[in-house]
Design a protein around this motif. Structure first.
Motif, short mmCIF file in Angstrom:
data_model
loop_
_atom_site.label_atom_id
_atom_site.label_comp_id
_atom_site.label_asym_id
_atom_site.label_seq_id
_atom_site.Cartn_x
_atom_site.Cartn_y
_atom_site.Cartn_z
N MET A 1 0.84 -1.20 0.00
CA MET A 1 0.00 0.00 0.00
C MET A 1 0.87 1.25 0.00
SD MET A 1 -3.02 -0.95 2.72
CE MET A 1 -3.72 0.68 2.53
N SER A 2 0.38 2.29 -0.66
CA SER A 2 1.12 3.54 -0.71
C SER A 2 0.94 4.30 0.60
CB SER A 2 0.66 4.38 -1.89
OG SER A 2 -0.71 4.74 -1.73
N VAL A 3 1.90 5.16 0.87
CA VAL A 3 1.86 5.98 2.07
C VAL A 3 1.83 7.44 1.65
CG1 VAL A 3 3.10 6.67 4.16
CG2 VAL A 3 3.12 4.27 3.43
N SER A 4 0.87 8.18 2.18
CA SER A 4 0.75 9.60 1.87
C SER A 4 0.90 10.40 3.16
CB SER A 4 -0.61 9.89 1.23
OG SER A 4 -0.73 11.28 0.95
N LEU A 5 1.91 11.27 3.17
CA LEU A 5 2.20 12.06 4.37
C LEU A 5 2.34 13.53 4.00
CD1 LEU A 5 4.98 9.77 5.89
CD2 LEU A 5 2.58 9.85 6.57
N ILE A 6 2.11 14.39 4.99
CA ILE A 6 2.30 15.83 4.81
C ILE A 6 3.37 16.28 5.79
CG2 ILE A 6 1.24 18.11 5.00
CD1 ILE A 6 -1.43 16.82 4.29
N ILE A 7 4.43 16.83 5.26
CA ILE A 7 5.55 17.29 6.08
C ILE A 7 5.43 18.80 6.29
CG2 ILE A 7 8.05 17.36 6.32
CD1 ILE A 7 6.81 14.54 6.23
N LYS A 8 5.44 19.22 7.55
CA LYS A 8 5.38 20.65 7.89
C LYS A 8 6.77 21.13 8.27
CE LYS A 8 1.95 22.13 10.29
NZ LYS A 8 1.00 22.36 11.41
N TRP A 9 7.23 22.13 7.55
CA TRP A 9 8.57 22.67 7.81
C TRP A 9 8.68 24.08 7.26
CZ3 TRP A 9 12.59 23.92 4.20
CH2 TRP A 9 13.82 24.24 4.80
N GLY A 10 9.28 24.95 8.04
CA GLY A 10 9.52 26.32 7.58
C GLY A 10 8.27 27.09 7.24
N VAL A 16 4.24 14.10 0.58
CA VAL A 16 5.04 12.94 0.17
C VAL A 16 4.08 11.79 -0.08
CG1 VAL A 16 6.83 11.29 0.84
CG2 VAL A 16 7.01 13.69 1.55
N ASP A 17 3.95 11.37 -1.35
CA ASP A 17 2.97 10.32 -1.65
C ASP A 17 3.51 9.26 -2.60
OD1 ASP A 17 3.13 11.79 -3.97
OD2 ASP A 17 1.06 12.53 -3.91
N ALA A 18 4.83 9.20 -2.76
CA ALA A 18 5.42 8.23 -3.69
C ALA A 18 6.10 7.08 -2.96
CB ALA A 18 6.43 8.94 -4.60
N LEU A 19 5.74 6.87 -1.68
CA LEU A 19 6.35 5.82 -0.89
C LEU A 19 5.34 4.73 -0.56
CD1 LEU A 19 8.40 8.01 1.61
CD2 LEU A 19 9.26 6.84 -0.42
N SER A 20 5.86 3.57 -0.20
CA SER A 20 5.00 2.45 0.20
C SER A 20 5.30 2.05 1.63
CB SER A 20 5.24 1.25 -0.72
OG SER A 20 6.52 0.66 -0.45
N ASP A 58 15.97 2.65 9.79
CA ASP A 58 15.68 1.41 9.07
C ASP A 58 14.28 0.86 9.34
OD1 ASP A 58 16.09 0.73 11.69
OD2 ASP A 58 17.55 -0.86 11.28
N VAL A 59 13.49 1.56 10.14
CA VAL A 59 12.12 1.12 10.43
C VAL A 59 11.25 1.32 9.20
CG1 VAL A 59 10.05 1.61 11.80
CG2 VAL A 59 12.29 1.57 12.89
N LYS A 60 10.43 0.33 8.87
CA LYS A 60 9.54 0.42 7.73
C LYS A 60 8.36 1.32 8.07
CE LYS A 60 10.70 -4.04 5.64
NZ LYS A 60 10.16 -5.34 5.17
N LEU A 61 7.91 2.09 7.08
CA LEU A 61 6.81 3.01 7.31
C LEU A 61 5.53 2.28 7.70
CD1 LEU A 61 7.34 5.57 4.38
CD2 LEU A 61 8.12 5.72 6.75
N GLY A 62 5.36 1.06 7.18
CA GLY A 62 4.17 0.29 7.53
C GLY A 62 4.11 -0.03 9.00
N ASP A 63 5.27 -0.15 9.64
CA ASP A 63 5.31 -0.47 11.07
C ASP A 63 4.88 0.70 11.94
OD1 ASP A 63 6.22 -2.97 10.38
OD2 ASP A 63 8.34 -2.46 10.67
N LEU A 64 4.82 1.90 11.35
CA LEU A 64 4.47 3.08 12.13
C LEU A 64 2.96 3.29 12.22
CD1 LEU A 64 7.16 5.54 10.72
CD2 LEU A 64 7.23 4.25 12.84
N LYS A 65 2.20 2.50 11.41
CA LYS A 65 0.73 2.56 11.47
C LYS A 65 0.22 3.99 11.27
CE LYS A 65 0.87 -1.79 12.63
NZ LYS A 65 0.56 -2.84 11.62
N LEU A 66 0.75 4.65 10.25
CA LEU A 66 0.37 6.04 10.00
C LEU A 66 -0.93 6.12 9.19
CD1 LEU A 66 3.90 7.33 8.98
CD2 LEU A 66 2.75 7.73 11.15
N LYS A 67 -1.79 7.03 9.58
CA LYS A 67 -3.02 7.24 8.84
C LYS A 67 -2.71 8.05 7.58
CE LYS A 67 -5.93 7.26 12.97
NZ LYS A 67 -6.91 8.05 13.78
N PRO A 68 -3.54 7.92 6.54
CA PRO A 68 -3.31 8.69 5.30
C PRO A 68 -3.29 10.19 5.58
CG PRO A 68 -4.93 6.96 4.93
CD PRO A 68 -4.68 6.99 6.41
#
Length: 279
Positions: A1-10, A16-20, A58-68
């Motif tokens: 499954m793809s992972v979609s995140l929003i990074i807040k900075w500055g 970021v939506d091109a990761l799995s 080295d932790v996989k993003l799937g292990d973080l249980k992040l919501k879309p």
């Protein structure tokens, strides 16, 4: 499954939506680098935790249980900006007073990313106490460049570039205030300069501690609580006529009598002093 995140900075948000879920935290950091220019080793991603601890690269993003579209705050600085922060103050004749703040800037202090920066500094920055604070004394924080010392002009010794009445000013101030020295440069530079000026081990006053660039963030403070004085520049020309510290010592002595500083506007310290002297 793809992972979609929003990074807040500055003050901005980056998608970021091109990761799995099989990609790692390091993969995420590399994607952030392509968007912001901040190197992975300079990034600190708040909220990415595994079992209550910050997630390793080295932790996989799937292990973080992040919501879309989870929003993640990043703290970090581009390399070119780091050079600006760690280097001595800019070599120019136009001094911008960081403390001459308009009202609309104050709300910047309450932004989420800036509060996170402050929290990190409070947690991570280690203050080296040179002398213990004294009961009942207020705190006087003094910048180095153009306030105590003309860092730009050339001279054979630091004493030639020291602001007139420096030791008299610090001796007087120490009677009512604990003194802190700060500068947005390295502690090595601050320490060397204070020793050269005879401030560190002066028998007539003591410095409580010193703060360097590692304690600073790029957030302005309200104009109340800050004393604005004219910059000391071109020492060889102005040494004989600069009396700013001499006058300021009288102001600090005058307001030391007050129990509460909240009614003062330090920006107009000369006006206050003139009024008191005319009474």
């Amino acid at each position: 499954m793809s992972v979609s995140l929003i990074i807040k900075w500055g003050g901005q948000e980056y998608t970021v939506d091109a990761l799995s879920e099989e990609d790692t935290v390091m993969d995420l950091k590399q994607s952030i680098k392509s968007l912001t220019g901040v190197l992975p080793e300079r990034q600190k991603l708040l909220g990415l935790k595994v079992k209550g601890k910050p997630a390793d690269d080295d932790v996989k993003l799937g292990d973080l249980k992040l919501k879309p579209n989870t929003k993640i705050m990043m703290m970090g600085t581009r390399e070119e900006r780091l050079e600006d922060v760690l280097a001595p103050p800019p070599e120019n004749d136009d001094v911008v007073n960081d403390f001459d703040i308009e009202e609309e800037v104050i709300e910047v202090e309450n932004r989420e990313e800036n509060l996170a920066k402050i929290a990190r500094r409070v947690k991570e920055y280690k203050v080296e106490e040179l002398n213990p604070p004294r009961e009942g004394k207020r705190l006087l924080v003094l910048d180095v460049d153009y306030t105590l010392f003309d860092h730009k002009s050339c001279a054979e010794t630091g004493q030639e570039l020291m602001r007139p009445f420096l030791h008299e000013f610090l001796t007087s101030a120490y009677e009512d205030y604990d003194i802190v020295i700060w500068s947005a440069t390295s502690m090595k530079w601050i320490d060397a300069k204070m020793k050269e000026l005879g401030v560190t081990d002066n028998p007539n006053y003591k410095i409580t501690f010193m703060l360097d660039s590692a304690a600073m963030i790029t957030v302005h403070t309200p104009k109340r609580g800050v004393v604005e004085i004219r910059p000391f520049m071109k020492a060889h020309l102005n040494r004989e006529k600069d009396k700013e510290l001499y006058k300021l010592s009288h102001y600090l002595k005058e307001i030391a009598k007050l129990e509460d500083f909240s009614g003062l506007n330090h920006k107009h310290w000369e006006r206050y002093l003139l009024k008191k002297q005319s009474q």
